[in-house]
Design a protein around this motif. Sequence first.
Motif, PDB file in Angstrom:
ATOM      1  N   SER A  44     100.536 104.958 109.953  1.00 27.95           N
ATOM      2  CA  SER A  44      99.089 104.735 109.964  1.00 27.95           C
ATOM      3  C   SER A  44      98.410 106.092 110.136  1.00 27.95           C
ATOM      4  O   SER A  44      98.905 106.942 110.884  1.00 27.95           O
ATOM      5  CB  SER A  44      98.754 103.810 111.144  1.00 27.95           C
ATOM      6  OG  SER A  44      97.372 103.725 111.320  1.00 27.95           O
ATOM      7  N   LYS A  76     100.000  97.208 113.857  1.00 30.58           N
ATOM      8  CA  LYS A  76     100.910  96.939 112.737  1.00 30.58           C
ATOM      9  C   LYS A  76     100.240  96.013 111.727  1.00 30.58           C
ATOM     10  O   LYS A  76      99.334  95.254 112.073  1.00 30.58           O
ATOM     11  CB  LYS A  76     102.179  96.262 113.256  1.00 30.58           C
ATOM     12  CG  LYS A  76     103.263  97.209 113.725  1.00 30.58           C
ATOM     13  CD  LYS A  76     104.501  96.404 114.065  1.00 30.58           C
ATOM     14  CE  LYS A  76     105.668  97.275 114.468  1.00 30.58           C
ATOM     15  NZ  LYS A  76     106.832  96.469 114.865  1.00 30.58           N
ATOM     16  N   GLN A  77     100.744  96.053 110.517  1.00 32.62           N
ATOM     17  CA  GLN A  77     100.212  95.192 109.461  1.00 32.62           C
ATOM     18  C   GLN A  77     100.720  93.757 109.618  1.00 32.62           C
ATOM     19  O   GLN A  77     101.737  93.505 110.273  1.00 32.62           O
ATOM     20  CB  GLN A  77     100.621  95.728 108.087  1.00 32.62           C
ATOM     21  CG  GLN A  77     100.066  97.100 107.763  1.00 32.62           C
ATOM     22  CD  GLN A  77      98.557  97.122 107.673  1.00 32.62           C
ATOM     23  OE1 GLN A  77      97.961  96.290 107.010  1.00 32.62           O
ATOM     24  NE2 GLN A  77      97.931  98.064 108.348  1.00 32.62           N
ATOM     25  N   GLU A  82     104.309  93.199 108.722  1.00 35.88           N
ATOM     26  CA  GLU A  82     105.378  93.824 109.517  1.00 35.88           C
ATOM     27  C   GLU A  82     105.875  92.900 110.634  1.00 35.88           C
ATOM     28  O   GLU A  82     105.109  92.106 111.186  1.00 35.88           O
ATOM     29  CB  GLU A  82     104.866  95.130 110.128  1.00 35.88           C
ATOM     30  CG  GLU A  82     104.611  96.214 109.105  1.00 35.88           C
ATOM     31  CD  GLU A  82     104.125  97.496 109.757  1.00 35.88           C
ATOM     32  OE1 GLU A  82     104.960  98.233 110.289  1.00 35.88           O
ATOM     33  OE2 GLU A  82     102.904  97.739 109.742  1.00 35.88           O
ATOM     34  N   GLY A 116     103.114  97.582 104.826  1.00 39.93           N
ATOM     35  CA  GLY A 116     103.862  98.333 105.831  1.00 39.93           C
ATOM     36  C   GLY A 116     104.648  99.490 105.241  1.00 39.93           C
ATOM     37  O   GLY A 116     104.449  99.881 104.078  1.00 39.93           O
ATOM     38  N   THR A 176      91.672  99.456 109.039  1.00 35.68           N
ATOM     39  CA  THR A 176      91.506  98.635 110.247  1.00 35.68           C
ATOM     40  C   THR A 176      90.533  99.304 111.206  1.00 35.68           C
ATOM     41  O   THR A 176      90.667 100.495 111.490  1.00 35.68           O
ATOM     42  CB  THR A 176      92.859  98.478 110.978  1.00 35.68           C
ATOM     43  OG1 THR A 176      93.820  97.980 110.063  1.00 35.68           O
ATOM     44  CG2 THR A 176      92.747  97.539 112.163  1.00 35.68           C
ATOM     45  N   THR A 183      99.284  98.135 103.162  1.00 39.74           N
ATOM     46  CA  THR A 183      99.164  96.718 103.491  1.00 39.74           C
ATOM     47  C   THR A 183     100.531  96.078 103.726  1.00 39.74           C
ATOM     48  O   THR A 183     100.692  95.223 104.592  1.00 39.74           O
ATOM     49  CB  THR A 183      98.402  95.986 102.361  1.00 39.74           C
ATOM     50  OG1 THR A 183      97.171  96.676 102.154  1.00 39.74           O
ATOM     51  CG2 THR A 183      98.143  94.533 102.686  1.00 39.74           C
ATOM     52  N   THR A 215      95.254  99.055 103.709  1.00 38.07           N
ATOM     53  CA  THR A 215      94.342  98.296 104.566  1.00 38.07           C
ATOM     54  C   THR A 215      93.687  99.233 105.569  1.00 38.07           C
ATOM     55  O   THR A 215      94.364 100.041 106.203  1.00 38.07           O
ATOM     56  CB  THR A 215      95.099  97.182 105.317  1.00 38.07           C
ATOM     57  OG1 THR A 215      95.610  96.259 104.353  1.00 38.07           O
ATOM     58  CG2 THR A 215      94.195  96.435 106.283  1.00 38.07           C
ATOM     59  N   GLN A 234      91.840  89.029 109.610  1.00 32.13           N
ATOM     60  CA  GLN A 234      91.613  89.553 108.259  1.00 32.13           C
ATOM     61  C   GLN A 234      91.531  88.397 107.288  1.00 32.13           C
ATOM     62  O   GLN A 234      92.124  87.328 107.520  1.00 32.13           O
ATOM     63  CB  GLN A 234      92.695  90.545 107.844  1.00 32.13           C
ATOM     64  CG  GLN A 234      94.067  89.981 107.604  1.00 32.13           C
ATOM     65  CD  GLN A 234      95.087  91.086 107.330  1.00 32.13           C
ATOM     66  OE1 GLN A 234      95.804  91.517 108.226  1.00 32.13           O
ATOM     67  NE2 GLN A 234      95.152  91.536 106.087  1.00 32.13           N
ATOM     68  N   ARG A 250      90.269  94.868 107.871  1.00 29.99           N
ATOM     69  CA  ARG A 250      90.500  93.926 108.954  1.00 29.99           C
ATOM     70  C   ARG A 250      89.906  94.486 110.242  1.00 29.99           C
ATOM     71  O   ARG A 250      89.609  95.691 110.327  1.00 29.99           O
ATOM     72  CB  ARG A 250      91.992  93.626 109.114  1.00 29.99           C
ATOM     73  CG  ARG A 250      92.831  94.820 109.423  1.00 29.99           C
ATOM     74  CD  ARG A 250      94.312  94.492 109.562  1.00 29.99           C
ATOM     75  NE  ARG A 250      95.004  95.672 110.055  1.00 29.99           N
ATOM     76  CZ  ARG A 250      96.163  95.665 110.677  1.00 29.99           C
ATOM     77  NH1 ARG A 250      96.812  94.529 110.867  1.00 29.99           N
ATOM     78  NH2 ARG A 250      96.720  96.783 111.105  1.00 29.99           N
TER      79      ARG A 250
END
Lengths: 367, 236
Positions: B188, A91-92, A95, B114, B232, B112, B230, A143, A159
Motif C-alpha cells: 500500500s 488490507k484489501q 486478501e 492485493g 482507501t 484491488t 483501490t 465499499q 472505500r
Amino acid sequence: MKKIKTVLFSFLLLVLFPQTIFAIGQEGIGILPAYPREDNKRTESIFIFELAPGTNAQDGVVVMNNTNETKTILVYATDTTPSSDGAFACKQFSEKVEKEGTWYKLEQSEVTLEGGKNIIVPFTVTIPENSSVGEHNACIVVQEKKETGNNAGVNLSFRAAIRSVVTIPGDVLKKLEIKDFLHIKNESGKNQLTLTLKNEGNVSLDTSIIIEIITSKLFYSNTSNFTILNNNEQTFNFDIGDNPWGGIYKAFVTVSFEGQNGPEKITKERIFVMVPSVYAIALYATILIIVIATLLLICGSKKKLKIALKDSEEYVVKNGDTLNSIAKDHNLKWKLLAKINGKKPPYDVREGDRLLIPIIKGKDKEI
Amino acid sequence: MKRNQIIVIVSVLLITFITGVTTMYFLYKEKYGIVRSATTALTQIINSGTLTTDIVDASYVPVSSPSLAMSAKNFSFSCQSSTGTLGTATQQLYVQNPDAADGGWTLTIAATSGPTSFWHSNSSSASYDYNDSTSSGCTDGDDTDSLAGQMTIDASSGTLAKGNCASCTVTNITKGSQASFAESSVNSITLLNAALGSDDIGDWKLTGVGISQTIPPEQPAASDYSINLTITVAAV
C-alpha cells in the motif's frame, strides 16, 4: 408601551419559527461508530476498546449511503497493513484476514441501502486468550459491491475505513525516537524535510511535532499533531518552500509526547544546503567574475610598481620641466611617475625636486 | 393594538409553530430512523457525515468509472517505463471530512486484488507485474509469480489544495513520499496523511500524483493492459 409591544412581537417570531441548518452536501459511501462514548470524543471517529484476553464486546457500525442511488455495500473487518511511510492502511477485501481482523464478527457482510439511507450493522469483538499486552489495530471497511472497471490503464475504486483499536491492559511501554530528520529535493524539485519517527512501545502515541528553520529570521515553521501507531515507523514530509538565493540552513525538530514517566520531548537538528536557482547562480557567477577582475587589476598595478622600483635613478627637476615632459623624456607614462614619487593632483613639480626615474628594460617596457 | 388582535396573532403563530415542528419531526424520523431532538423550540438538523474519497470533476461531481491512462509504448527488447498522472483538473482526487475523523485520516492506494495482482490484457492474455522489485521491475525475481514489472507512485510531487470549504487549510496534511510497490513489503502506498490537528471539517483535492510503471523487455504488444487499484480513506 409601543416599544415593548414591538420587542415582544419580535421575540415571539424568533422563538416560534423553527430554524434549520443544512449540512455539507455529501457523496459516496461511509461509516461511523454507532455508539460513541460521551467520555471519549475520539470514539465518534474510531472504535476504542479496552478488553482483557478471553473477553468480548458488542458494538455497531453505521453504514451510510450518501448517494442518490440504491447501493449494495460490502461491510467487513480486516487486518491493517503498513503503508509506505508507515501510515495506517487496511488490507484489501480480496486478501486473507489472519491477524486482529479475525477478532471481529459482523452480523452482516453486505447491505443494500437506498440513497440517503443508513443502517447499523452490529458486531462482536472477541479477544483471544494468548493476546499480548498493548494496542491491537484492525479495520472496519465499507465499499460498494460492483464489478471492477475494465478500461485500459488503471481502473480506480474507492472505500472508506475506520481504525478499531483494542488495548489489552498490562505493562504499557511508551518509547519514541527520531530515527531520521533529512533534507531532500524530491522528483519535482521541491525542498522537503522528512521526519521519521519510530514508536517502539506497545501503545500508540499522540505527538506534537514542531519544525523550525531559522536563518537570520524564521524561514519556516510548522506545528502538527500526529498519532504514531505502536511498533511502527512513520515518515512525514514537510514542504518547506524554496529560497531562490539558496543558502545554508539549520532545521530543528521537537517532538513532544506523553512518555513512560510523564511528558517527554525529543529533539534533533539538521544543517543543509539549499541550492540556488539558475538565475541566482548566474548572478553569483557575474559578481564573482567582477570581484576576480578587480583583484587582478589591483594585483597587476602593484606588480607594475614593484617592477618599476626594482632599478631606478634619481632625476633633479630643471626649470620648465613638467611631470609629463619628464615622463616623455624617459619613455614612461606620467601616471606611473606620479605614483612612484607620491605626487598628487595637480601633479606640480618644482625646480630642484628630486624624482625617482625607473630604468625599464625588455619586456617591462610596456608599463 | 387591541387585546383580540394580539390573541389572533399569537394563535396563528402557535399553530404555525406546532405544524412546523410536527412536520420536521416526521421528516427527520423518516430520513434517519432516529430522532435526536424533538422538544426544543430551536430545531437544528445536522446530518451526520462520513469520511469519503472519490474522483470528482472540476465541479465536484463524482466521475463514474474513473480510470487513468498510462503513456503508450512501442514493443521493445529493452526494459522501458510508462508514466501517468493520478489527479487532473477534470479528475481530481477528492477527500471530504465532515467532522467524521477528528483524530486524523490517511489516504492510501493499493491493488484491488492485493499483492498477487498484475497488469493483464484480455485480448492477448499477456501480463506483467506491478510489484516486483528485482532490477526495479526489469526482471522477474523477488516475488512468488513469474512476472516482471514494478509501479512507482510519487504523491510528494502532487499538489494538494482545499476544496469547496471556505475556512479549511492544507496545513497538518502531509503528502506521501515516492514509493514503489514491492510484494510482501510495500503493498500500500501513502498519498496523504492528515494529522490530529488537521481541520475536522473540510474537503481537499489532490492532483498531479506521478505514476510510473516499469515494463519488462519483450513485453507482447496489446492495447488493453489494465490493473485495478483501490484508494482507501481511513479514520485513525
